[in-house]
Design an enzyme around this catalytic site. Structure first.
Site, PDB file in Angstrom:
ATOM      1  N   GLY A  48       0.764  -1.243   0.000  1.00 12.92           N
ATOM      2  CA  GLY A  48       0.000   0.000   0.000  1.00 12.92           C
ATOM      3  C   GLY A  48       0.789   1.283   0.000  1.00 12.92           C
ATOM      4  O   GLY A  48       0.318   2.307  -0.493  1.00 12.92           O
ATOM      5  N   GLU A 103       4.429   3.984   6.005  1.00 11.98           N
ATOM      6  CA  GLU A 103       3.224   3.156   5.996  1.00 11.98           C
ATOM      7  C   GLU A 103       2.112   3.901   5.262  1.00 11.98           C
ATOM      8  O   GLU A 103       2.102   5.136   5.241  1.00 11.98           O
ATOM      9  CB  GLU A 103       2.847   2.869   7.459  1.00 11.98           C
ATOM     10  CG  GLU A 103       1.646   2.005   7.702  1.00 11.98           C
ATOM     11  CD  GLU A 103       1.756   0.592   7.200  1.00 11.98           C
ATOM     12  OE1 GLU A 103       1.677   0.406   5.956  1.00 11.98           O
ATOM     13  OE2 GLU A 103       1.869  -0.341   8.004  1.00 11.98           O
ATOM     14  N   ASP A 104       1.193   3.161   4.664  1.00 11.44           N
ATOM     15  CA  ASP A 104       0.076   3.800   3.971  1.00 11.44           C
ATOM     16  C   ASP A 104      -0.993   4.275   4.941  1.00 11.44           C
ATOM     17  O   ASP A 104      -1.467   5.391   4.858  1.00 11.44           O
ATOM     18  CB  ASP A 104      -0.529   2.888   2.899  1.00 11.44           C
ATOM     19  CG  ASP A 104      -0.988   1.531   3.429  1.00 11.44           C
ATOM     20  OD1 ASP A 104      -0.764   1.210   4.627  1.00 11.44           O
ATOM     21  OD2 ASP A 104      -1.562   0.764   2.640  1.00 11.44           O
ATOM     22  N   ASP A 107      -4.286   1.908  11.302  1.00 11.36           N
ATOM     23  CA  ASP A 107      -5.666   1.649  11.708  1.00 11.36           C
ATOM     24  C   ASP A 107      -5.640   1.225  13.180  1.00 11.36           C
ATOM     25  O   ASP A 107      -5.629   2.064  14.069  1.00 11.36           O
ATOM     26  CB  ASP A 107      -6.222   0.561  10.785  1.00 11.36           C
ATOM     27  CG  ASP A 107      -7.716   0.345  10.903  1.00 11.36           C
ATOM     28  OD1 ASP A 107      -8.318   0.768  11.898  1.00 11.36           O
ATOM     29  OD2 ASP A 107      -8.289  -0.279  10.000  1.00 11.36           O
ATOM     30  N   THR A 108      -5.554  -0.070  13.449  1.00 13.11           N
ATOM     31  CA  THR A 108      -5.543  -0.570  14.828  1.00 13.11           C
ATOM     32  C   THR A 108      -4.232  -0.264  15.540  1.00 13.11           C
ATOM     33  O   THR A 108      -4.181  -0.225  16.758  1.00 13.11           O
ATOM     34  CB  THR A 108      -5.772  -2.095  14.866  1.00 13.11           C
ATOM     35  OG1 THR A 108      -4.678  -2.740  14.199  1.00 13.11           O
ATOM     36  CG2 THR A 108      -7.099  -2.470  14.230  1.00 13.11           C
ATOM     37  N   THR A 111      -0.078  -3.512  13.340  1.00 15.31           N
ATOM     38  CA  THR A 111       0.990  -3.728  12.358  1.00 15.31           C
ATOM     39  C   THR A 111       2.192  -2.845  12.672  1.00 15.31           C
ATOM     40  O   THR A 111       3.333  -3.319  12.674  1.00 15.31           O
ATOM     41  CB  THR A 111       0.487  -3.464  10.928  1.00 15.31           C
ATOM     42  OG1 THR A 111      -0.579  -4.372  10.638  1.00 15.31           O
ATOM     43  CG2 THR A 111       1.593  -3.636   9.903  1.00 15.31           C
ATOM     44  N   LYS A 135      -6.169   6.509  11.381  1.00 17.41           N
ATOM     45  CA  LYS A 135      -7.545   6.382  11.872  1.00 17.41           C
ATOM     46  C   LYS A 135      -7.507   6.219  13.390  1.00 17.41           C
ATOM     47  O   LYS A 135      -7.573   5.107  13.900  1.00 17.41           O
ATOM     48  CB  LYS A 135      -8.214   5.136  11.282  1.00 17.41           C
ATOM     49  CG  LYS A 135      -8.655   5.210   9.876  1.00 17.41           C
ATOM     50  CD  LYS A 135      -9.509   3.980   9.604  1.00 17.41           C
ATOM     51  CE  LYS A 135      -9.460   3.573   8.169  1.00 17.41           C
ATOM     52  NZ  LYS A 135     -10.198   2.329   7.942  1.00 17.41           N
ATOM     53  N   PHE A 156     -13.610   2.540   5.182  1.00 15.16           N
ATOM     54  CA  PHE A 156     -12.688   1.770   4.347  1.00 15.16           C
ATOM     55  C   PHE A 156     -12.304   2.635   3.152  1.00 15.16           C
ATOM     56  O   PHE A 156     -13.162   3.056   2.384  1.00 15.16           O
ATOM     57  CB  PHE A 156     -13.328   0.465   3.875  1.00 15.16           C
ATOM     58  CG  PHE A 156     -12.385  -0.357   3.053  1.00 15.16           C
ATOM     59  CD1 PHE A 156     -11.394  -1.105   3.657  1.00 15.16           C
ATOM     60  CD2 PHE A 156     -12.461  -0.340   1.669  1.00 15.16           C
ATOM     61  CE1 PHE A 156     -10.492  -1.830   2.911  1.00 15.16           C
ATOM     62  CE2 PHE A 156     -11.563  -1.070   0.904  1.00 15.16           C
ATOM     63  CZ  PHE A 156     -10.584  -1.818   1.528  1.00 15.16           C
ATOM     64  N   ARG A 169      -5.471   0.594  -6.777  1.00 11.21           N
ATOM     65  CA  ARG A 169      -4.247   1.199  -6.242  1.00 11.21           C
ATOM     66  C   ARG A 169      -3.795   2.382  -7.108  1.00 11.21           C
ATOM     67  O   ARG A 169      -3.117   3.274  -6.625  1.00 11.21           O
ATOM     68  CB  ARG A 169      -3.115   0.170  -6.190  1.00 11.21           C
ATOM     69  CG  ARG A 169      -3.292  -0.893  -5.148  1.00 11.21           C
ATOM     70  CD  ARG A 169      -2.033  -1.754  -5.070  1.00 11.21           C
ATOM     71  NE  ARG A 169      -2.258  -2.977  -4.337  1.00 11.21           N
ATOM     72  CZ  ARG A 169      -2.190  -3.083  -3.018  1.00 11.21           C
ATOM     73  NH1 ARG A 169      -1.922  -2.026  -2.291  1.00 11.21           N
ATOM     74  NH2 ARG A 169      -2.410  -4.245  -2.421  1.00 11.21           N
TER      75      ARG A 169
END
Length: 179
Positions: A48, A103-104, A107-108, A111, A135, A156, A169
């Site tokens: 990404g 990083e693209d 989120d959580t 990663t 996010k 999303f 992409r």
């Protein structure tokens, strides 16, 4: 050619190509100012972040090297599984290098947490994180984000390197999927 030419899926443009270009240039200036005179080593998280890092390196007026790694936590889903797996390792040593993980989207945070733990074990001089999108409402673990392009709501998103089942992409903007 305007952004409307490229819309191929459901969703409305959230971040235009011009907005992204302007913000990436600003991030390049921030990073340059933090590392004046130092050689940087950027690590792109595939797949990404490939468009983001491509534009970011052009916005950086500093000597740099680049490496790539790949992790999997989504598979073909639109939501993280919570399990992070390294699928492509680095080719270069990080020892005594100033490293920026690119990083693209965060989120959580799982990663990035996994990658920071992994990369610190490779003995860099410093380690910072640059992400195009964040996010915060989805964060499960708090992770340091040193350079953030945009904070976005919980939706999303795809385009500008981010995908929907490996498609879209190539869109020059970021859009969200409608419910």
């Amino acid at each position: 050619m305007d952004d409307s030419f490229f819309i191929r899926g459901p969703g409305a443009v959230q971040l235009s190509a011009a907005d992204i270009e302007e913000r990436v240039r600003a991030l390049g200036s921030e990073i340059h100012n933090d590392y004046r005179g130092e050689t940087l080593h950027l690590i792109c998280v595939l797949n990404g972040a490939f468009m983001f890092i491509s534009d970011l390196v052009r916005a950086l007026d500093t000597p740099l090297t680049i490496d790539f790694l790949s992790v999997s936590s989504y598979g073909s889903r639109t939501e993280s599984s919570g399990e992070v797996r390294l699928t492509k390792d680095l080719d270069q040593s990080l020892k005594n290098k100033h490293v920026v993980l690119v990083e693209d989207i965060v989120d959580t945070g799982l990663t990035v947490q996994y990658l920071l733990n992994y990369l610190w074990g490779r003995n860099p001089l410093s380690l910072k994180v640059a992400t195009l999108l964040s996010k915060p409402s989805r964060r499960v673990v708090e992770v340091p984000l040193d350079y953030v392009g945009f904070e976005i709501e919980d939706a999303f998103v795809y385009g500008y390197g981010l995908d929907v089942a490996h498609l879209y992409r190539n869109l020059p903007f970021v859009t969200s999927q409608k419910d």
